[in-house]
Design a protein around this motif. Structure first.
Motif, PDB file in Angstrom:
ATOM      1  N   CYS A 199       1.153   7.224  -2.576  1.00 57.79           N
ATOM      2  CA  CYS A 199       1.223   5.762  -2.237  1.00 57.79           C
ATOM      3  C   CYS A 199       0.327   5.175  -3.084  1.00 57.79           C
ATOM      4  O   CYS A 199      -0.933   5.526  -3.252  1.00 57.79           O
ATOM      5  CB  CYS A 199       0.882   5.510  -0.536  1.00 57.79           C
ATOM      6  SG  CYS A 199       2.111   6.021   0.538  1.00 57.79           S
TER       7      CYS A 199
ATOM      8  N   CYS B   7      -1.029  10.258   1.931  1.00 52.23           N
ATOM      9  CA  CYS B   7      -1.502   8.976   2.515  1.00 52.23           C
ATOM     10  C   CYS B   7      -1.595   9.321   4.017  1.00 52.23           C
ATOM     11  O   CYS B   7      -0.811   9.986   4.495  1.00 52.23           O
ATOM     12  CB  CYS B   7      -0.297   7.696   1.808  1.00 52.23           C
ATOM     13  SG  CYS B   7      -0.738   6.229   2.699  1.00 52.23           S
TER      14      CYS B   7
ATOM     15  N   CYS C 122       0.002   7.568   6.050  1.00 54.39           N
ATOM     16  CA  CYS C 122       1.511   7.343   6.452  1.00 54.39           C
ATOM     17  C   CYS C 122       2.272   8.597   6.556  1.00 54.39           C
ATOM     18  O   CYS C 122       3.120   8.532   6.979  1.00 54.39           O
ATOM     19  CB  CYS C 122       2.092   6.286   5.463  1.00 54.39           C
ATOM     20  SG  CYS C 122       2.564   6.465   3.938  1.00 54.39           S
TER      21      CYS C 122
ATOM     22  N   GLY D 168       0.795  -0.974  -0.056  1.00 59.87           N
ATOM     23  CA  GLY D 168       0.092   0.075  -0.014  1.00 59.87           C
ATOM     24  C   GLY D 168       0.768   1.305  -0.031  1.00 59.87           C
ATOM     25  O   GLY D 168       0.348   2.344  -0.416  1.00 59.87           O
ATOM     26  N   HIS D 169       2.096   1.190   0.508  1.00 58.08           N
ATOM     27  CA  HIS D 169       2.963   2.285   0.520  1.00 58.08           C
ATOM     28  C   HIS D 169       4.134   2.452  -0.517  1.00 58.08           C
ATOM     29  O   HIS D 169       5.133   3.164  -0.520  1.00 58.08           O
ATOM     30  CB  HIS D 169       3.441   2.363   1.959  1.00 58.08           C
ATOM     31  CG  HIS D 169       2.507   2.652   3.127  1.00 58.08           C
ATOM     32  ND1 HIS D 169       1.330   3.493   3.011  1.00 58.08           N
ATOM     33  CD2 HIS D 169       1.902   1.588   3.674  1.00 58.08           C
ATOM     34  CE1 HIS D 169       0.680   3.291   4.116  1.00 58.08           C
ATOM     35  NE2 HIS D 169       0.833   2.191   4.690  1.00 58.08           N
TER      36      HIS D 169
HETATM   37 ZN   LIG Z   1       1.430   5.651   2.431  1.00 57.75          ZN
END
Ligand SMILES: [Zn+2]
Length: 366
Positions: free
Chosen positions: A247, A240, A242, A228-229
């Motif tokens: 991402c 994102c 994160c 996902g990243h």
């Molecule tokens: Zn991410």
């Protein structure tokens, strides 16, 4: 593998077999087989009530395996739902309940609801308690080796929470699982054609699992497959959760499509079928980004890629379009229709995978 496991798995794979078949198939002595068959029958794991008709001699006992001799429950706790399944020893879903309930571990009512849902599913199976193996709990986060603690749960902000916290109202054997790993495991379990694969989960977040020799490859810090990243749009992409931009998650999570249809993914695909222009535009963009992700995964692993998650449940119909886009990126002129596989479990793969882990645990102690 212990002899009892060998014999049990042999019967499970072969269907109804005679004692003689097992002697030939496994090369074990007759007394060893007899003793283990008696043990397995005592545990209720095999059925001995049928006969195999022999030409000439008298009819031999047919040993067959009992699918519902045990069962496990799998929970998938995600942002808006508690999804709960019961699964038999063949991986068949024998009960399924979905409750709309927002994820909130600080709310005791939520924790209570989890416990109640497990009870409901258990009851729905109609099977006695002595056949129940326990509860696998899949969550949107990374889990410690012993299944006791959430080591990374940024999506739903629950890093550090323990199994005991989540399972406060589950009075049965249980453990935690990472959701994409559980879903990926459901896909490859019991499948001989998918020993090595990458499982791509396109749900409300994008995740994945690397499967090597039928087992999840966890990586050094259990972050293997956290696809996902992976960066798809450098710099200009959306932010994102994160903290980074562009991402894979920001462009290929299911919500990207569902948001166009008031948060309803099923409705999105209905719109797409009616040739709705906006839906078409969203879908084209989605497939384009997805093909980048798939291309990268293929370059890394050179294995089959299973497309799962919420979007994976709809992908079968659009495989040709997707394959064309992936092939256009291919550096080796390979045909992606050979390695791209839509997921097998359309319904609740994550819960099923969590339950299957509990079943595997049982197979190991037979
Ligand atoms: Zn991410």
């Amino acid at each position: 593998m212990k002899k009892s496991q060998l014999i049990y798995q042999y019967i499970r794979e072969q269907g109804a077999v005679s004692k003689q078949d097992i002697v030939i198939g496994l090369g074990l002595s007759l007394p060893t087989i007899t003793q283990n068959l008696n043990n397995l029958a005592e545990l209720g794991l095999i059925d001995t009530s049928k006969k195999i008709s022999n030409t000439g001699g008298r009819n031999a006992t047919a040993y067959s395996y009992v699918e519902k001799a045990r069962y496990a429950v799998g929970l998938y706790l995600n942002r808006h739902h508690i999804n709960c399944v019961a699964v038999d020893l063949s991986g068949n879903v024998i009960s399924l309940i979905k409750v709309r309930e927002n994820f909130d571990l600080n709310d005791d009512n939520y924790l209570r609801k989890i416990g109640e849902t497990v009870e409901e599913v258990k009851k729905d199976t109609g099977l006695p308690d002595d056949r129940f193996l326990g509860v696998g709990i899949a969550v949107q986060g990374l889990i410690s080796d012993d299944g006791e603690r959430v080591t990374y749960g940024l999506t739903l902000n629950f890093t550090g929470v323990t199994r005991a916290d989540i399972a406060k109202y589950i009075p049965y054997h249980n453990r935690l699982f990472h959701d994409s790993a559980a879903a990926g495991y459901a896909e490859v379990w019991d499948r001989n054609d998918l020993d090595d694969a990458f499982y791509l989960s396109l749900s409300n977040s994008v995740g994945g699992a690397v499967i090597v020799a039928n087992k999840i490859f966890e990586g050094e810090r259990r972050k293997s497959g956290e696809i996902g990243h992976m960066t798809i749009i450098p710099k200009a992409g959306d932010r994102c959760y994160c903290g980074q931009r562009g991402c894979f998650d920001t462009v290929c999570r299911a919500n990207v499509l569902a948001e166009y249809a008031d948060g309803d993914l099923e409705k999105f695909f209905e719109l797409l079928e009616t040739k709705d222009l906006g839906a078409r535009r969203h879908w084209n963009r989605y497939l384009e980004y997805l093909s980048i992700g798939i291309h990268n995964i293929r370059m890394l692993y050179d294995t089959k890629i299973v497309i799962g998650g919420y979007v994976g449940a709809y992908i079968e119909k659009y495989m040709e379009d997707l394959c064309t886009r992936v092939d256009a990126r291919d550096s080796f002129k390979e045909k992606s229709e050979r390695y791209l596989v839509p997921s097998k479990y359309k319904k609740e793969p994550t819960g099923v995978g969590a339950a299957i882990h509990m079943i595997d645990e049982f197979f190991e102690i037979i």
